[in-house]
Motif scaffolding. Structure first.
Motif, PDB file in Angstrom:
ATOM      1  N   TRP A  25      27.898  16.679  93.523  1.00  0.00           N
ATOM      2  CA  TRP A  25      26.722  16.470  94.376  1.00  0.00           C
ATOM      3  C   TRP A  25      26.394  17.763  95.117  1.00  0.00           C
ATOM      4  O   TRP A  25      27.208  18.681  95.173  1.00  0.00           O
ATOM      5  CB  TRP A  25      26.912  15.309  95.363  1.00  0.00           C
ATOM      6  CG  TRP A  25      28.131  15.332  96.259  1.00  0.00           C
ATOM      7  CD1 TRP A  25      29.275  14.599  96.111  1.00  0.00           C
ATOM      8  CD2 TRP A  25      28.315  16.101  97.462  1.00  0.00           C
ATOM      9  NE1 TRP A  25      30.166  14.867  97.130  1.00  0.00           N
ATOM     10  CE2 TRP A  25      29.595  15.772  97.988  1.00  0.00           C
ATOM     11  CE3 TRP A  25      27.535  17.022  98.149  1.00  0.00           C
ATOM     12  CZ2 TRP A  25      30.103  16.342  99.146  1.00  0.00           C
ATOM     13  CZ3 TRP A  25      28.036  17.597  99.314  1.00  0.00           C
ATOM     14  CH2 TRP A  25      29.302  17.259  99.801  1.00  0.00           C
ATOM     15  N   GLN A  26      25.178  17.802  95.652  1.00  0.00           N
ATOM     16  CA  GLN A  26      24.730  18.960  96.421  1.00  0.00           C
ATOM     17  C   GLN A  26      23.838  18.474  97.569  1.00  0.00           C
ATOM     18  O   GLN A  26      22.887  17.737  97.355  1.00  0.00           O
ATOM     19  CB  GLN A  26      23.963  19.949  95.540  1.00  0.00           C
ATOM     20  CG  GLN A  26      23.589  21.228  96.276  1.00  0.00           C
ATOM     21  CD  GLN A  26      23.136  22.355  95.371  1.00  0.00           C
ATOM     22  OE1 GLN A  26      22.527  23.318  95.844  1.00  0.00           O
ATOM     23  NE2 GLN A  26      23.431  22.275  94.079  1.00  0.00           N
ATOM     24  N   ASN A  27      24.177  18.881  98.782  1.00  0.00           N
ATOM     25  CA  ASN A  27      23.400  18.534  99.971  1.00  0.00           C
ATOM     26  C   ASN A  27      22.680  19.793 100.448  1.00  0.00           C
ATOM     27  O   ASN A  27      23.319  20.775 100.837  1.00  0.00           O
ATOM     28  CB  ASN A  27      24.336  17.989 101.061  1.00  0.00           C
ATOM     29  CG  ASN A  27      23.582  17.495 102.286  1.00  0.00           C
ATOM     30  OD1 ASN A  27      22.596  18.084 102.708  1.00  0.00           O
ATOM     31  ND2 ASN A  27      24.067  16.420 102.881  1.00  0.00           N
ATOM     32  N   ARG A  28      21.337  19.751 100.443  1.00  0.00           N
ATOM     33  CA  ARG A  28      20.524  20.913 100.826  1.00  0.00           C
ATOM     34  C   ARG A  28      19.891  20.754 102.198  1.00  0.00           C
ATOM     35  O   ARG A  28      19.065  21.586 102.594  1.00  0.00           O
ATOM     36  CB  ARG A  28      19.429  21.145  99.782  1.00  0.00           C
ATOM     37  CG  ARG A  28      19.965  21.331  98.367  1.00  0.00           C
ATOM     38  CD  ARG A  28      18.880  21.720  97.405  1.00  0.00           C
ATOM     39  NE  ARG A  28      19.410  21.937  96.060  1.00  0.00           N
ATOM     40  CZ  ARG A  28      18.752  22.536  95.085  1.00  0.00           C
ATOM     41  NH1 ARG A  28      17.516  22.981  95.288  1.00  0.00           N
ATOM     42  NH2 ARG A  28      19.315  22.696  93.901  1.00  0.00           N
ATOM     43  N   ASP A  29      20.277  19.730 102.933  1.00  0.00           N
ATOM     44  CA  ASP A  29      19.617  19.432 104.205  1.00  0.00           C
ATOM     45  C   ASP A  29      20.009  20.380 105.332  1.00  0.00           C
ATOM     46  O   ASP A  29      19.407  20.331 106.411  1.00  0.00           O
ATOM     47  CB  ASP A  29      19.929  17.990 104.637  1.00  0.00           C
ATOM     48  CG  ASP A  29      19.308  16.964 103.708  1.00  0.00           C
ATOM     49  OD1 ASP A  29      18.327  17.308 103.023  1.00  0.00           O
ATOM     50  OD2 ASP A  29      19.803  15.826 103.666  1.00  0.00           O
ATOM     51  N   LEU A  30      21.010  21.242 105.103  1.00  0.00           N
ATOM     52  CA  LEU A  30      21.446  22.184 106.139  1.00  0.00           C
ATOM     53  C   LEU A  30      21.113  23.625 105.755  1.00  0.00           C
ATOM     54  O   LEU A  30      21.732  24.572 106.228  1.00  0.00           O
ATOM     55  CB  LEU A  30      22.955  22.041 106.367  1.00  0.00           C
ATOM     56  CG  LEU A  30      23.436  20.649 106.786  1.00  0.00           C
ATOM     57  CD1 LEU A  30      24.954  20.589 106.833  1.00  0.00           C
ATOM     58  CD2 LEU A  30      22.843  20.260 108.141  1.00  0.00           C
ATOM     59  N   GLU A  31      20.105  23.788 104.934  1.00  0.00           N
ATOM     60  CA  GLU A  31      19.757  25.103 104.386  1.00  0.00           C
ATOM     61  C   GLU A  31      19.536  26.145 105.489  1.00  0.00           C
ATOM     62  O   GLU A  31      18.806  25.922 106.453  1.00  0.00           O
ATOM     63  CB  GLU A  31      18.495  24.964 103.529  1.00  0.00           C
ATOM     64  CG  GLU A  31      18.179  26.190 102.700  1.00  0.00           C
ATOM     65  CD  GLU A  31      17.097  25.908 101.676  1.00  0.00           C
ATOM     66  OE1 GLU A  31      17.441  25.705 100.499  1.00  0.00           O
ATOM     67  OE2 GLU A  31      15.910  25.863 102.059  1.00  0.00           O
TER      68      GLU A  31
END
Length: 385
Positions: free
Chosen positions: A309-315
């Motif tokens: 998985w990959q979480n991009r919400d803290l870019e």
């Protein structure tokens, strides 16, 4: 490790390169704070302070727990030992009474001593019981990462591309090995790690090195990243993240490079995947958790490199390295938020803002809780009940 330049002295330049100018179409923007309905709120056990912290400087000063104490330092030279359970100060020394000590290499506790490094290239050993200076040694270059203590040696990786080993008791230099350093590099260095008589570390030239702990003789070098692109910035290939040893595999990642699993017996890659990072990463069981150069949080299968998985919400929120606490994956950011994620899905489960000065380093797991330290030097122990 957080990114900055070794060869370019202006922090403002880095901000311009990474953040851009407001109004520009291609500017890089920090993601807004995600809205999270927290499933729990940690309780505070104790709270203290360590000098003035690190401010906005690059100083990777992660505290360390040993001998029933938590040892922490600020950039100017204050070093404190606190009782892990109560936070009571056991001793406090100031190594910067005459001039700022510029402590920058994280703390290591071993052999009844606390070892730390400075931007001026000084390796310092303190008595863990009293805080008194036992010895100092000249490492020959900035020490921006945590020293390694193994086989009665203290080994540091310097900004000049040298790995240097010193006697843990006397500070006498035992050996030194060097590698080429490109003209422009990221500000940060890999901490060395060791197992079975070998020491492993990342280099600014895009390679992972292996040497014998006893004498520093090189065993092998493995390319992790290769220079590409037209500009020096595009061609940055630093391997600044600390390698991780798990069983028979050694994991490493490079900036503008790859995430690689290396078979320790042969020195050959078991698998490679394209990721760019200069931040320390985490291996727990069959999971590897990585922070990319865009501050995406990624989980991959440590056995195959397959992305889970990959979480991009803290870019671009300038995240710390990930850490495992109470079964969650936790990262801090530049605005002082701790973000708690489900390791199986990457979804947020909790969030707290502790201090708007922000985090330079990850929380530290300790007995019955965890320690957090913010850029202004506030240090506290917390628990999830």
């Amino acid at each position: 490790m957080r990114m900055g330049w070794k060869r370019v002295g202006a922090v403002a330049l880095l901000g311009t390169l990474l953040i851009g100018c407001a109004g520009e179409e291609d500017s890089i923007q920090m993601a807004p704070v995600p809205v999270v309905e927290s499933e729990f709120t940690p309780t505070q056990v104790w709270k203290s302070s360590v000098g003035d912290g690190v401010g906005n400087y690059f100083s990777n000063l992660t505290p360390v727990q040993a001998y029933g104490k938590v040892f922490a330092a600020d950039r100017e030279g204050v070093v404190k030992a606190m009782d892990t359970e109560t936070g009571t100060t056991i001793w406090s020394v100031d190594l910067g009474e005459d001039a700022p000590a510029l402590i920058s290499g994280g703390l290591t506790a071993s052999y009844s001593k606390v070892y730390l490094g400075t931007e001026t290239g000084v390796l310092i050993a303190l008595d863990e019981e009293t805080g008194e200076t036992v010895w100092q040694a000249n490492a020959g270059g900035e020490i921006l990462s945590k020293p390694l203590a193994d086989e009665s040696l203290v080994i540091v990786n310097t900004s000049r591309g040298e790995l240097a080993a010193f006697d843990a008791e006397s500070g006498e230099e035992r050996w030194r090995t060097s590698s080429d350093v490109p003209n422009l590099t990221l500000r940060g260095d890999s901490s060395p790690v060791s197992t079975s008589g070998g020491v492993f570390w990342g280099m600014a030239n895009g390679r992972l090195g292996a040497a014998f702990v006893e004498n520093g003789n090189i065993i092998w070098q493995q390319p992790i990243a290769s220079p590409k692109g037209a500009t020096e910035i595009d061609r940055l290939v630093d391997v600044d993240a600390t390698p991780v040893i798990d069983g028979a595999l050694l994991y490493a990642v490079g900036y503008n490079g790859q995430l690689v699993a290396i078979d320790l017996r042969s020195g050959r890659p078991a698998w490679k995947r394209t990721y760019s990072s200069s931040t320390d990463f985490l291996v727990v069981g069959s999971y590897l958790f990585l922070i990319t150069d865009q501050d995406h949080v990624v989980a991959v299968d440590a056995r195959s490199g397959t992305e889970l998985w990959q979480n991009r919400d803290l870019e671009y929120r300038q995240l710390t390295a990930p850490v495992a606490i109470s079964g969650y994956v936790v990262v801090g950011d530049a605005e002082g938020y701790l973000h708690w994620m489900d390791p199986n899905s990457g979804e947020f489960v909790a969030q707290q803002q502790l201090d708007d000065s922000g985090f330079a380093v990850s929380p530290l797991n300790v007995d019955e809780g965890y320690i957090v330290i913010t850029r202004d030097g506030t240090i506290s122990k917390k628990q999830i009940l």
